[in-house]
Design a protein around this motif. Structure first.
Motif, PDB file in Angstrom:
ATOM      1  N   ASP A  68       3.932   8.149  -8.281  1.00 45.74           N
ATOM      2  CA  ASP A  68       2.879   7.694  -9.191  1.00 45.74           C
ATOM      3  C   ASP A  68       3.174   6.257  -9.599  1.00 45.74           C
ATOM      4  OD1 ASP A  68       0.885   7.323 -11.019  1.00 45.74           O
ATOM      5  OD2 ASP A  68       1.625   8.770 -12.488  1.00 45.74           O
ATOM      6  N   ILE A  69       2.422   5.313  -9.068  1.00 43.84           N
ATOM      7  CA  ILE A  69       2.681   3.896  -9.326  1.00 43.84           C
ATOM      8  C   ILE A  69       2.427   3.544 -10.790  1.00 43.84           C
ATOM      9  CG2 ILE A  69       0.343   3.076  -8.818  1.00 43.84           C
ATOM     10  CD1 ILE A  69       3.680   1.398  -7.834  1.00 43.84           C
ATOM     11  N   PHE A  73       8.649   3.309 -14.654  1.00 42.23           N
ATOM     12  CA  PHE A  73      10.054   3.422 -14.269  1.00 42.23           C
ATOM     13  C   PHE A  73      10.269   2.921 -12.845  1.00 42.23           C
ATOM     14  CE2 PHE A  73      13.079   6.019 -11.820  1.00 42.23           C
ATOM     15  CZ  PHE A  73      14.269   5.537 -12.364  1.00 42.23           C
ATOM     16  N   PHE A  74       9.287   3.208 -11.966  1.00 45.71           N
ATOM     17  CA  PHE A  74       9.476   2.882 -10.556  1.00 45.71           C
ATOM     18  C   PHE A  74       9.418   1.383 -10.272  1.00 45.71           C
ATOM     19  CE2 PHE A  74       7.801   7.278 -10.403  1.00 45.71           C
ATOM     20  CZ  PHE A  74       8.903   7.871  -9.820  1.00 45.71           C
ATOM     21  N   SER A  75       8.922   0.579 -11.226  1.00 44.15           N
ATOM     22  CA  SER A  75       8.810  -0.866 -10.973  1.00 44.15           C
ATOM     23  C   SER A  75      10.176  -1.502 -10.739  1.00 44.15           C
ATOM     24  CB  SER A  75       8.080  -1.555 -12.127  1.00 44.15           C
ATOM     25  OG  SER A  75       8.799  -1.415 -13.339  1.00 44.15           O
ATOM     26  N   LYS A  76      11.184  -1.079 -11.529  1.00 40.59           N
ATOM     27  CA  LYS A  76      12.534  -1.640 -11.352  1.00 40.59           C
ATOM     28  C   LYS A  76      13.162  -1.158 -10.046  1.00 40.59           C
ATOM     29  CE  LYS A  76      14.034  -2.519 -16.111  1.00 40.59           C
ATOM     30  NZ  LYS A  76      15.037  -2.175 -17.147  1.00 40.59           N
ATOM     31  N   VAL A  77      12.911   0.088  -9.692  1.00 38.78           N
ATOM     32  CA  VAL A  77      13.427   0.611  -8.424  1.00 38.78           C
ATOM     33  C   VAL A  77      12.822  -0.181  -7.264  1.00 38.78           C
ATOM     34  CG1 VAL A  77      13.671   2.636  -6.946  1.00 38.78           C
ATOM     35  CG2 VAL A  77      13.652   2.910  -9.436  1.00 38.78           C
ATOM     36  N   LEU A  78      11.511  -0.394  -7.336  1.00 38.53           N
ATOM     37  CA  LEU A  78      10.821  -1.136  -6.281  1.00 38.53           C
ATOM     38  C   LEU A  78      11.310  -2.580  -6.201  1.00 38.53           C
ATOM     39  CD1 LEU A  78       7.202   0.214  -6.830  1.00 38.53           C
ATOM     40  CD2 LEU A  78       8.673   0.655  -4.867  1.00 38.53           C
ATOM     41  N   LEU A 122      10.590   8.084  -2.973  1.00 38.32           N
ATOM     42  CA  LEU A 122      10.996   8.120  -4.379  1.00 38.32           C
ATOM     43  C   LEU A 122      10.527   9.410  -5.030  1.00 38.32           C
ATOM     44  CD1 LEU A 122      10.282   4.449  -5.545  1.00 38.32           C
ATOM     45  CD2 LEU A 122      12.255   5.387  -4.347  1.00 38.32           C
ATOM     46  N   THR A 123      10.376  10.434  -4.235  1.00 41.51           N
ATOM     47  CA  THR A 123       9.900  11.721  -4.725  1.00 41.51           C
ATOM     48  C   THR A 123      10.492  12.842  -3.900  1.00 41.51           C
ATOM     49  OG1 THR A 123       7.955  13.139  -4.924  1.00 41.51           O
ATOM     50  CG2 THR A 123       7.855  11.434  -3.274  1.00 41.51           C
ATOM     51  N   GLY A 295      17.400   1.222  -6.214  1.00 46.71           N
ATOM     52  CA  GLY A 295      16.607   0.622  -5.142  1.00 46.71           C
ATOM     53  C   GLY A 295      17.467  -0.121  -4.132  1.00 46.71           C
ATOM     54  N   VAL A 296      18.418  -0.903  -4.633  1.00 48.89           N
ATOM     55  CA  VAL A 296      19.309  -1.668  -3.750  1.00 48.89           C
ATOM     56  C   VAL A 296      20.126  -0.733  -2.859  1.00 48.89           C
ATOM     57  CG1 VAL A 296      21.361  -3.152  -3.696  1.00 48.89           C
ATOM     58  CG2 VAL A 296      19.466  -3.685  -5.241  1.00 48.89           C
ATOM     59  N   ARG A 297      20.700   0.305  -3.474  1.00 51.50           N
ATOM     60  CA  ARG A 297      21.541   1.233  -2.694  1.00 51.50           C
ATOM     61  C   ARG A 297      20.718   1.983  -1.656  1.00 51.50           C
ATOM     62  NH1 ARG A 297      25.262   1.759   0.055  1.00 51.50           N
ATOM     63  NH2 ARG A 297      26.669   3.532   0.042  1.00 51.50           N
ATOM     64  N   ALA A 298      19.488   2.322  -2.013  1.00 46.80           N
ATOM     65  CA  ALA A 298      18.622   3.041  -1.070  1.00 46.80           C
ATOM     66  C   ALA A 298      18.360   2.206   0.174  1.00 46.80           C
ATOM     67  CB  ALA A 298      17.309   3.419  -1.749  1.00 46.80           C
TER      68      ALA A 298
END
Length: 333
Positions: A68-69, A73-78, A122-123, A295-298
Motif C-alpha cells: 500500500d503506497i 512507512f514504505f517511503s523510507k524503505v523505498l 515488501l509484503t 531497503g539497502v540490505r534488500a
C-alpha cells in the motif's frame, strides 16, 4: 502448445486483455485479472520465449512491490532501495498492490516475462507456492516481512520482540490494564506484534481482558474505530499498544474526541516511527524500524542473487529501538 489465443478464448476476453493482464496488471479490472490468471495457470501458458528475450535482452530494472503506497512507512524503505539500486546501476519499477493479494500475485508474472532482472516484495500477503516457484527461476527478496518456511532471502526486524519491548515499556510505567489494537490477523506483522504483546503480559503475570484486544487493518480509520469501540465499555484500559503509527494516530484522536487526554487519561504507544510520529501532538512514543537500512540490505541481497552469488543466510534480522516521546506517562491512581 498453448498460445495467447487459447487463453483469451477460454477466459472469454480479447487477446489484448490477456496481454495487459500479463504486462500491465494495474490497468485491468480485478475480476477480469483473476479470471485470466486462473486460465493462465490452468493451461500452464508461457509467453513465447523468443519474444520474451527480444523484449528483454538485458534489463537493469528491479521490480519492487509495495502492499500500500499510501502507508508512509514504505517511503523510507523505498528510498534505501532506490539509493542502493542506483549505486549498482539498476532502475526501480514500483508496483502498488493496494492491499489486494491478487494484485500482488499478478506482479510476479512480470518476472516470468523477463521485464525485470529481480524483485523485492515488501509484503508477505502473497501465494507462498507461487513465490517459491518464481524464486526457483528468478532472483526474489522479501523485505519488511517474512514467510515461515519460505526459502527466499528476507530482511526485517524481530516484530515479536519489538512488540514485547513496547508493551514492557507500558508495564514499566505501572500500567496493568493494557489494551492492544493489532494489525489484521491475515498479516504476519499483525500476528507477530500481537504475539509480542501477549508474551509481555504473560511474563509479568498480567491478565488480558479479551475485550481489550481489537483487530485493525493498519489504517488510521481502523485505529479510530477500534479505540472508539474500546472506549464504549464501562471498564477501559489505562494504556494501549497499537500495531502501527497510523492506527495510533487514529486511536489518539478517538480518545480526544471522547473528551479524554493522551497521556493523562490513556497512554498510547505505536510502531514504525514514521516521520509524522515526531510532529503529531502529543509526540508518539513508538518502536523505530531501520526502514532505510532494510531497503539497502534488500538490494544488496538481490544484487548478490542476480550475480549468481550465494546467499548463505536466508533471514536477516535488523535491530529496532524504542523512541520515547510524550504519548505515554506513568500510571497514576
Amino acid at each position: 502448445m498453448t498460445g495467447i489465443r487459447d487463453v483469451a478464448k477460454k477466459a472469454n476476453v480479447s487477446i489484448a486483455t490477456v496481454s495487459r493482464v500479463l504486462s500491465k496488471p494495474d490497468t485491468v479490472a480485478e475480476e477480469t485479472m483473476k479470471k485470466v490468471l486462473s486460465v493462465v495457470e490452468e493451461l500452464n501458458y508461457q509467453p513465447n520465449a523468443a519474444a520474451r528475450q527480444l523484449r528483454m535482452a538485458e534489463t537493469n530494472t528491479i521490480l519492487v512491490v509495495v502492499p500500500d503506497i499510501a502507508n508512509t512507512f514504505f517511503s523510507k524503505v523505498l528510498r534505501g532501495i532506490e539509493c542502493e539500486a542506483r549505486e549498482n546501476g539498476y532502475e526501480v519499477l514500483l508496483g502498488d498492490a493496494g492491499n489486494h493479494i491478487q494484485s500482488e500475485n499478478s506482479y510476479l508474472h512480470i518476472l516470468r516475462q523477463k521485464k525485470a532482472a529481480g524483485m523485492i516484495l515488501l509484503t508477505a500477503g502473497i501465494d507462498v507456492k507461487l513465490v517459491e516457484e518464481i524464486a526457483s527461476e528468478f532472483p526474489v527478496v522479501l523485505a519488511c516481512e517474512y514467510i515461515n518456511g519460505l526459502h527466499v532471502p528476507s530482511v526485517s526486524i524481530d516484530n515479536v520482540s519489538s512488540a514485547r519491548t513496547a508493551t514492557e515499556h507500558l508495564i514499566s510505567l505501572g500500567h496493568t490494564k493494557i489494551g492492544c489494537i493489532s494489525g489484521p490477523m491475515n498479516s504476519v506483522l499483525g500476528r507477530d506484534r500481537l504475539q509480542g504483546f501477549y508474551q509481555a503480559m504473560a511474563q509479568y503475570n498480567l491478565q488480558v481482558d479479551p475485550i481489550f484486544v481489537q483487530e485493525g487493518d493498519f489504517s488510521y480509520e481502523s485505529g479510530f474505530q477500534m479505540m472508539t469501540k474500546l472506549l464504549a465499555y464501562n471498564d477501559i484500559p489505562t494504556a494501549v499498544f497499537v500495531g502501527n503509527d497510523e492506527m495510533a494516530f487514529g486511536s489518539i484522536n478517538a480518545i480526544e474526541a471522547k473528551g479524554l487526554c493522551v497521556p493523562n487519561d490513556i497512554s498510547v504507544i505505536g510502531f514504525d516511527n514514521i516521520k509524522f510520529s515526531s510532529i503529531f501532538k502529543p509526540g508518539l512514543t513508538t518502536i523505530a524500524q531501520p526502514a532505510f537500512e532494510i531497503g539497502v540490505r534488500a538490494i544488496e541481497l538481490l544484487v548478490n542473487l542476480m550475480k549468481k552469488e550465494s546467499v548463505e543466510k536466508k533471514q536477516h534480522i535488523l535491530k529496532s529501538r524504542l523512541i520515547l516521546r510524550n504519548s505515554c506517562r506513568a500510571y497514576q491512581v
